[in-house]
Design an enzyme around this catalytic site. Sequence first.
Site, short mmCIF file in Angstrom:
data_model
loop_
_atom_site.label_atom_id
_atom_site.label_comp_id
_atom_site.label_asym_id
_atom_site.label_seq_id
_atom_site.Cartn_x
_atom_site.Cartn_y
_atom_site.Cartn_z
N CYS A 161 45.40 35.76 39.42
CA CYS A 161 46.62 36.44 39.87
C CYS A 161 47.77 35.44 40.02
O CYS A 161 48.28 34.96 39.02
CB CYS A 161 46.36 37.23 41.15
SG CYS A 161 47.68 38.43 41.47
N HIS A 165 41.68 40.48 40.06
CA HIS A 165 41.01 39.72 41.12
C HIS A 165 39.48 39.77 40.98
O HIS A 165 38.83 40.57 41.66
CB HIS A 165 41.44 40.24 42.50
CG HIS A 165 42.81 39.81 42.89
ND1 HIS A 165 43.06 38.62 43.53
CD2 HIS A 165 44.01 40.39 42.68
CE1 HIS A 165 44.37 38.49 43.73
NE2 HIS A 165 44.97 39.54 43.22
N GLU A 219 37.34 37.85 42.17
CA GLU A 219 36.66 37.47 43.42
C GLU A 219 36.36 38.68 44.31
O GLU A 219 35.51 38.59 45.19
CB GLU A 219 37.46 36.40 44.17
CG GLU A 219 38.62 36.90 45.02
CD GLU A 219 39.87 37.29 44.22
OE1 GLU A 219 39.82 37.31 42.98
OE2 GLU A 219 40.90 37.59 44.86
#
Length: 216
Positions: free
Chosen positions: A80, A185, A187
């Site tokens: 990002c 994202h 994660e």
Amino acid sequence: MEAVQACGGVALVLPAAQSAVREYVEVVDAVVFTGGGDVDPLYFGEEPVSTQRVTPARDAFEISLVRELLAARKPILGICRGLQVLNIAAGGDIYQDLSLPVGNGFLIKHRQNAPGWYPTHWIEVHAGSLLARIWGQARVRVNSFHHQAVRSLAPGFKAAAVASDGVVEAMELEGDGFVLGVQWHPELMWAKDTYQRQLFASLVEAAERRKTQVRS
Ligand code: MN
């Protein structure tokens, strides 16, 4: 950190100390640049346009760190803001706000209200890219939490995936290194999503491979 560790890496957090950039680059095998606020548009020669949270010390640190890592040919995964920092540090720029007119106007929703782990839009992966080699898949669904995006790619970089509205969702350095930026994202997704876990696993493998090559 959890994703890197789940994939066999040892994760450290680097304090944003610009004076330590050279030493950090010697010590680490790879760096993940995480998400965050907006990069000061001064770094790509623009006045602010609906700029949100800016973190001056972090901007200066991360931009130096990207440049030193590229010079040292160490693996990078930008997430990002991390993708945006990568592009800006290497000489590209970004759209400051996707809510303003962009290209031919129509954009899909890039700031989802669905949970973070839940993918909400498709991306089209470019054949022959590092991302295509990691995934072996041409279309994948990803989450989306961004109000900015790549405009001009930095010299030496190419788009690795785009959304259906043309927004660059992944970029990578041309050649055989591992320098990858993703606009979504992973994660927030890796625990449930094998594709996203593979990004961290590939980063750890690339770091290990580079270290072995340098030793031999
Ligand atoms: Mn998106």
